[in-house]
Design a protein around this motif. Structure first.
Motif, PDB file in Angstrom:
ATOM      1  N   MET A 129     -11.963   4.864 -15.930  1.00  0.00           N
ATOM      2  CA  MET A 129     -11.098   4.123 -15.023  1.00  0.00           C
ATOM      3  C   MET A 129     -11.616   2.738 -14.700  1.00  0.00           C
ATOM      4  SD  MET A 129      -9.651   7.026 -12.559  1.00  0.00           S
ATOM      5  CE  MET A 129      -8.552   6.004 -11.634  1.00  0.00           C
ATOM      6  N   GLN A 130     -12.862   2.451 -15.075  1.00  0.00           N
ATOM      7  CA  GLN A 130     -13.403   1.128 -14.796  1.00  0.00           C
ATOM      8  C   GLN A 130     -12.932   0.086 -15.807  1.00  0.00           C
ATOM      9  OE1 GLN A 130     -15.563  -0.003 -12.392  1.00  0.00           O
ATOM     10  NE2 GLN A 130     -16.083   1.889 -11.343  1.00  0.00           N
ATOM     11  N   ILE A 131     -12.175   0.524 -16.815  1.00  0.00           N
ATOM     12  CA  ILE A 131     -11.694  -0.439 -17.800  1.00  0.00           C
ATOM     13  C   ILE A 131     -10.438  -1.121 -17.265  1.00  0.00           C
ATOM     14  CG2 ILE A 131     -10.841  -0.709 -20.156  1.00  0.00           C
ATOM     15  CD1 ILE A 131     -12.454   1.947 -20.739  1.00  0.00           C
TER      16      ILE A 131
ATOM     17  N   LYS B 229      -0.131  -1.315  -6.558  1.00  0.00           N
ATOM     18  CA  LYS B 229      -1.475  -1.275  -7.142  1.00  0.00           C
ATOM     19  C   LYS B 229      -2.256  -2.538  -6.776  1.00  0.00           C
ATOM     20  CE  LYS B 229      -3.889   1.578  -9.566  1.00  0.00           C
ATOM     21  NZ  LYS B 229      -3.706   2.631 -10.556  1.00  0.00           N
TER      22      LYS B 229
ATOM     23  N   TYR C 172       5.611  -0.201  -8.221  1.00  0.00           N
ATOM     24  CA  TYR C 172       4.334   0.445  -8.514  1.00  0.00           C
ATOM     25  C   TYR C 172       3.238  -0.608  -8.744  1.00  0.00           C
ATOM     26  CZ  TYR C 172       0.753   2.866 -11.259  1.00  0.00           C
ATOM     27  OH  TYR C 172      -0.438   3.338 -11.733  1.00  0.00           O
ATOM     28  N   LEU C 173       3.552  -1.598  -9.581  1.00  0.00           N
ATOM     29  CA  LEU C 173       2.551  -2.630  -9.882  1.00  0.00           C
ATOM     30  C   LEU C 173       2.184  -3.400  -8.613  1.00  0.00           C
ATOM     31  CD1 LEU C 173       3.890  -4.012 -13.286  1.00  0.00           C
ATOM     32  CD2 LEU C 173       1.993  -2.429 -12.921  1.00  0.00           C
TER      33      LEU C 173
ATOM     34  N   LEU D  72       3.235 -12.360  -9.073  1.00  0.00           N
ATOM     35  CA  LEU D  72       2.184 -11.802  -9.930  1.00  0.00           C
ATOM     36  C   LEU D  72       2.740 -10.677 -10.797  1.00  0.00           C
ATOM     37  CD1 LEU D  72      -0.982 -11.647  -7.653  1.00  0.00           C
ATOM     38  CD2 LEU D  72      -0.922 -12.535  -9.987  1.00  0.00           C
TER      39      LEU D  72
ATOM     40  N   HIS E 173      -9.046  -8.818 -16.261  1.00  0.00           N
ATOM     41  CA  HIS E 173      -7.939  -8.384 -17.128  1.00  0.00           C
ATOM     42  C   HIS E 173      -7.763  -9.253 -18.366  1.00  0.00           C
ATOM     43  CE1 HIS E 173      -6.358  -5.158 -14.634  1.00  0.00           C
ATOM     44  NE2 HIS E 173      -6.635  -5.913 -13.586  1.00  0.00           N
TER      45      HIS E 173
ATOM     46  N   PHE F 169      -2.331  -5.252 -20.057  1.00  0.00           N
ATOM     47  CA  PHE F 169      -0.915  -5.476 -19.756  1.00  0.00           C
ATOM     48  C   PHE F 169      -0.102  -5.793 -21.003  1.00  0.00           C
ATOM     49  CE2 PHE F 169      -3.100  -6.854 -15.785  1.00  0.00           C
ATOM     50  CZ  PHE F 169      -2.757  -5.741 -15.047  1.00  0.00           C
TER      51      PHE F 169
ATOM     52  N   THR G  87     -11.947   2.197  -8.310  1.00  0.00           N
ATOM     53  CA  THR G  87     -11.915   2.110  -9.771  1.00  0.00           C
ATOM     54  C   THR G  87     -12.426   0.768 -10.274  1.00  0.00           C
ATOM     55  OG1 THR G  87      -9.711   1.139  -9.805  1.00  0.00           O
ATOM     56  CG2 THR G  87      -9.839   3.534  -9.873  1.00  0.00           C
ATOM     57  N   GLY G  88     -12.700  -0.158  -9.385  1.00  0.00           N
ATOM     58  CA  GLY G  88     -13.074  -1.501  -9.828  1.00  0.00           C
ATOM     59  C   GLY G  88     -11.930  -2.477  -9.677  1.00  0.00           C
TER      60      GLY G  88
ATOM     61  N   ASN H 165       5.986   1.534 -15.830  1.00  0.00           N
ATOM     62  CA  ASN H 165       5.752   1.264 -14.413  1.00  0.00           C
ATOM     63  C   ASN H 165       6.754   0.282 -13.810  1.00  0.00           C
ATOM     64  OD1 ASN H 165       3.500   2.961 -13.993  1.00  0.00           O
ATOM     65  ND2 ASN H 165       2.228   1.498 -15.130  1.00  0.00           N
TER      66      ASN H 165
ATOM     67  N   PRO I  90      -9.803  -4.440  -7.296  1.00  0.00           N
ATOM     68  CA  PRO I  90      -9.856  -4.819  -5.871  1.00  0.00           C
ATOM     69  C   PRO I  90      -8.504  -4.705  -5.178  1.00  0.00           C
ATOM     70  CG  PRO I  90     -10.693  -6.587  -7.303  1.00  0.00           C
ATOM     71  CD  PRO I  90     -10.021  -5.587  -8.182  1.00  0.00           C
TER      72      PRO I  90
ATOM     73  N   CYS J 281      -7.521 -12.861 -11.413  1.00  0.00           N
ATOM     74  CA  CYS J 281      -7.422 -11.630 -12.189  1.00  0.00           C
ATOM     75  C   CYS J 281      -7.988 -11.738 -13.602  1.00  0.00           C
ATOM     76  CB  CYS J 281      -5.969 -11.173 -12.305  1.00  0.00           C
ATOM     77  SG  CYS J 281      -4.952 -11.538 -10.858  1.00  0.00           S
TER      78      CYS J 281
HETATM   79  C1  HEC Z   1     -13.145  -6.870 -10.676  1.00  0.00           C
HETATM   80  C2  HEC Z   1     -12.221  -6.633 -11.750  1.00  0.00           C
HETATM   81  C3  HEC Z   1     -10.743  -6.737 -11.481  1.00  0.00           C
HETATM   82  C4  HEC Z   1     -10.067  -7.787 -10.918  1.00  0.00           C
HETATM   83  C5  HEC Z   1     -10.634  -9.092 -10.384  1.00  0.00           C
HETATM   84  C6  HEC Z   1      -8.675  -7.425 -10.949  1.00  0.00           C
HETATM   85  N1  HEC Z   1      -8.514  -6.181 -11.496  1.00  0.00           N
HETATM   86 FE1  HEC Z   1      -6.740  -5.202 -11.737  1.00  0.00          FE
HETATM   87  N2  HEC Z   1      -7.753  -3.579 -12.433  1.00  0.00           N
HETATM   88  C7  HEC Z   1      -9.107  -3.501 -12.654  1.00  0.00           C
HETATM   89  C8  HEC Z   1      -9.422  -2.185 -13.181  1.00  0.00           C
HETATM   90  C9  HEC Z   1     -10.811  -1.703 -13.538  1.00  0.00           C
HETATM   91  C10 HEC Z   1      -8.201  -1.487 -13.290  1.00  0.00           C
HETATM   92  C11 HEC Z   1      -7.996  -0.057 -13.822  1.00  0.00           C
HETATM   93  C12 HEC Z   1      -8.231   0.957 -12.784  1.00  0.00           C
HETATM   94  C13 HEC Z   1      -7.069   1.144 -11.871  1.00  0.00           C
HETATM   95  O1  HEC Z   1      -5.911   1.201 -12.333  1.00  0.00           O
HETATM   96  O2  HEC Z   1      -7.294   1.257 -10.664  1.00  0.00           O
HETATM   97  C14 HEC Z   1      -7.171  -2.383 -12.804  1.00  0.00           C
HETATM   98  C15 HEC Z   1      -5.826  -2.047 -12.699  1.00  0.00           C
HETATM   99  C16 HEC Z   1      -4.811  -2.914 -12.334  1.00  0.00           C
HETATM  100  C17 HEC Z   1      -3.405  -2.565 -12.243  1.00  0.00           C
HETATM  101  C18 HEC Z   1      -2.815  -1.206 -12.488  1.00  0.00           C
HETATM  102  C19 HEC Z   1      -2.161  -1.202 -13.816  1.00  0.00           C
HETATM  103  C20 HEC Z   1      -1.533   0.090 -14.162  1.00  0.00           C
HETATM  104  O3  HEC Z   1      -0.670   0.061 -15.025  1.00  0.00           O
HETATM  105  O4  HEC Z   1      -1.900   1.123 -13.597  1.00  0.00           O
HETATM  106  C21 HEC Z   1      -2.735  -3.696 -11.886  1.00  0.00           C
HETATM  107  C22 HEC Z   1      -1.233  -3.844 -11.691  1.00  0.00           C
HETATM  108  C23 HEC Z   1      -3.725  -4.746 -11.721  1.00  0.00           C
HETATM  109  N3  HEC Z   1      -4.974  -4.240 -11.997  1.00  0.00           N
HETATM  110  C24 HEC Z   1      -3.427  -6.048 -11.381  1.00  0.00           C
HETATM  111  C25 HEC Z   1      -4.384  -6.991 -11.045  1.00  0.00           C
HETATM  112  C26 HEC Z   1      -4.067  -8.305 -10.520  1.00  0.00           C
HETATM  113  C27 HEC Z   1      -2.676  -8.865 -10.359  1.00  0.00           C
HETATM  114  C28 HEC Z   1      -5.261  -8.896 -10.243  1.00  0.00           C
HETATM  115  C29 HEC Z   1      -5.488 -10.263  -9.628  1.00  0.00           C
HETATM  116  C30 HEC Z   1      -4.814 -10.563  -8.396  1.00  0.00           C
HETATM  117  C31 HEC Z   1      -6.327  -7.982 -10.605  1.00  0.00           C
HETATM  118  N4  HEC Z   1      -5.758  -6.831 -11.087  1.00  0.00           N
HETATM  119  C32 HEC Z   1      -7.676  -8.251 -10.478  1.00  0.00           C
HETATM  120  C33 HEC Z   1     -10.024  -4.491 -12.416  1.00  0.00           C
HETATM  121  C34 HEC Z   1      -9.758  -5.723 -11.832  1.00  0.00           C
END
Ligand code: HEC
Ligand SMILES: [Cu+2]
Length: 332
Positions: free
Chosen positions: A267-269, A290, A286-287, A315, A234, A273, A298-299, A282, A301, A230
């Motif tokens: 949304m790609q940002i 997600k 919810y987390l 996590l 992030h 946390f 949104t990017g 949240n 995965p 992640c």
């Molecule tokens: C390729 C880039 C990428 C990776 C790798 C990635 N994320 Fe994300 N993540 C994002 C983006 C962009 C968003 C914002 C868009 C969305 O909420 O869908 C997001 C949103 C989230 C959210 C939602 C948060 C909220 O408050 O809405 C959570 C939870 C999260 N990521 C956890 C993780 C975890 C845990 C991992 C690793 C296992 C991870 N992400 C890996 C790009 C990434």
């Protein structure tokens, strides 16, 4: 033995040796799995067939950079795949199903897209009941952006929270794991408004409750999984500023030009946390949802086929720790 007979025997032996040689050559070629960055095709092949209980030998090589191989939800050592070298692993599956294999090395901005499937056929040895993820049974809308109406003006202290809890009569259910998973920190903060405590004191109790639902080993697992999967998006410290955050933004801007979406770009940002407005609004459910389901375009995965249920909760607990800076020992 006549001369003819001897020649004939020689011929038979030669043909046999040749065909075996050719078969082995093609077989080894065919079973070699090539790893390339996703833009160049990812895994080839990306669908592998296997049988329950039958050892599956896999050989890998990389055609470009260093990649890694692991299978989701299986406790395997990861295999490193180096350019021009061959790595091997033998797997035996004890349950049929569709397993996801994935790259474990950050090989580029699309690294996480480097996934494939192992289709395992055979008899189910035991009856399993799979319950739906908590966000589904709670009917949570994962695409809803929630914000906490108010947040603490200093970082809450779980140690103070523990002291405060002796002074009030706390409803026992507030301490259970079930309650924790279903409620956001802000919701618990609101529930505590019936006490005569100040706002900061109520947040201290929330921090304490969150910490009691977290263990040091769980946080450690969360930290490792986060660093590997992640952090590149992030950020090491959860602030949404990973090394690929800029690339994601660019990809978002391109998408915004081709479609008509400012929303898409925003949304790609990767989520931050460390921002309490967002995090405290949240719930763990919810987390977890997600992470499991991903952002659907949104990017972010999807990780549901990669992590076990326990790994997902670890996590989630780790994500909260970016804000609630738990002390380095158990506060129980
Ligand atoms: C390729 C880039 C990428 C990776 C790798 C990635 N994320 Fe994300 N993540 C994002 C983006 C962009 C968003 C914002 C868009 C969305 O909420 O869908 C997001 C949103 C989230 C959210 C939602 C948060 C909220 O408050 O809405 C959570 C939870 C999260 N990521 C956890 C993780 C975890 C845990 C991992 C690793 C296992 C991870 N992400 C890996 C790009 C990434
Ligand atoms: Cu890779």
């Amino acid at each position: 033995m006549s001369k003819m007979e001897r020649i004939f025997r020689w011929l038979v032996v030669t043909v046999l040796v040749l065909t075996t040689g050719v078969t082995i050559f093609f077989w080894s070629k065919a079973s070699l799995i090539h790893a390339r960055i996703p833009e160049k095709g990812g895994w080839s092949p990306n669908i592998i067939k296997a049988q329950v209980g039958k050892p599956l030998s896999l050989k890998f090589t990389s055609d470009d950079v260093v990649h890694g191989f692991a299978v989701g939800q299986l406790p395997l050592p990861e295999v490193e795949i180096l350019p021009g070298k061959i790595s091997e692993i033998t797997l035996t599956f004890d349950k049929p199903g569709t397993y996801t294999f994935y790259c474990t090395k950050w090989c580029g901005v699309n690294h996480w897209r480097m996934r494939g499937i192992i289709d395992v056929e055979g008899e189910r040895t035991s009856v399993q009941t799979v319950s739906p993820p908590l966000y589904v049974s709670l009917n949570l809308d994962l695409d809803e952006e929630l914000e906490a109406p108010s947040v603490p003006d200093e970082t809450p202290s779980p140690i103070r929270g523990k002291e405060l809890i002796q002074r009030i009569e706390l409803d026992d259910q507030l301490i259970s794991a079930d309650y924790y998973r279903k409620h956001s920190p802000y919701q618990v903060f609101e529930t505590l408004s019936s006490t005569k405590l100040s706002e900061n004191e109520r947040w201290d109790i929330v921090a304490y409750l969150w910490q009691t639902n977290t263990t040091l080993t769980g946080l450690e697992t969360g930290r490792e999984l986060y660093a590997q999967n992640c952090a590149a998006c992030h950020g090491e410290n959860g602030a949404g500023d990973g090394v690929f955050a800029d690339d994601l933004l660019k990809a978002g801007q391109q998408a915004a030009q081709t479609m008509n979406g400012e929303r898409e770009m925003a949304m790609q940002i990767p989520s931050d946390f460390t921002d309490p407005r967002h995090l405290l609004a949240n719930s763990p459910a919810y987390l977890q949802g997600k992470i499991l389901r991903g952002g659907m375009g949104t990017g972010m995965p999807m990780w549901g086929s990669i992590f076990t249920e326990q790994q997902l909760w670890d996590l989630v607990a780790y994500l909260y720790s970016f804000y609630f800076k738990y002390p380095n020992k158990e506060v129980q």
